[in-house]
Motif scaffolding. Structure first.
Motif: not given
Length: 218
Positions: A111-122, A197-210
């Motif tokens: 789950a840590a490797v795959l794009p979030a959209e490929m996995l159910p949220p729960w 990496a709190p300053d990573d824009a991509g990581a922040l976007r993934r957190f927000d999307d999830c």
């Protein structure tokens, strides 16, 4: 419905292969299984995989040597290594997963490797495992989690955008355990990445999307 990812598993031991395949398919995922380096090379060259999981020692070669060959061919599919040697290192892989591997740990690593959209949220399998199979308890915990998530999400976003890494990590640390207890594996993966990496824009976007996916479904 998320797009079901297709994975390639290289594992020659039949028992290990069956257990790993069952764990991966429950994500859910489609799993192509290869029992030899030669077979895996053919399947990998065909493309279409979101992730490769390679055992390192096979009767006809090594998984890390296969990965190097595939990289030389221009294939950049993310890859995880599987090894019964807990001290082994293998270049080119994102991580080395030590066997025997608990299926919950396998699912979390994938789950840590795959794009979030490929996995159910729960992830119900992970959530039920965390509460000893008590479905009612899991639902109660998930509601408590969802009640708290909007505030936590906003505090994390505000801290990251303000460049306050200490505050962001403190909030993310609190979120880690909750994600695990309720089976929010995609969000857990996003939390761990953002914590690193709190300053990573991509990581922040993934957190927000999830976070948004969980709240939209509540």
């Amino acid at each position: 419905m998320p797009l079901i990812p297709r994975l390639l598993l290289l594992e020659d031991d039949p028992t290990s292969a069956a257990a790993l395949r069952a764990g991966l398919e429950s994500l859910p995922a489609r799993v192509d299984h290869a029992a030899s380096v030669a077979e895996a090379a053919t399947l990998a060259a065909g493309g279409g995989h979101a992730l490769w999981l390679f055992d390192l020692q096979l009767p006809d070669g090594r998984g890390d040597a296969l990965l190097a060959r595939l990289r030389d061919q221009g294939l950049d599919t993310p890859a995880l290594a599987l090894s019964a040697d807990p001290d082994v290192t293998a270049g080119g892989f994102l991580r080395v997963l030590a066997k025997p591997l608990a299926l919950a740990d396998l699912r979390t690593a994938v789950a840590a490797v795959l794009p979030a959209e490929m996995l159910p949220p729960w992830d119900d399998v992970a959530g039920l495992a965390a509460v000893a199979g008590q479905a009612a308890a899991l639902q109660t915990l998930r509601q408590l989690f969802l009640d708290e998530l909007p505030g936590q999400r906003q505090r994390v976003l505000a801290a990251c955008r303000a460049g306050d890494e200490t505050a962001a990590r403190a909030e993310l640390h609190r979120l880690k355990a909750g994600c695990g207890f309720v089976g929010a594996l995609p969000l857990l993966a996003a939390v761990r990445s953002l914590y690193a990496a709190p300053d990573d824009a991509g990581a922040l976007r993934r957190f927000d999307d999830c976070s948004a996916r969980l709240l939209e479904g509540s």
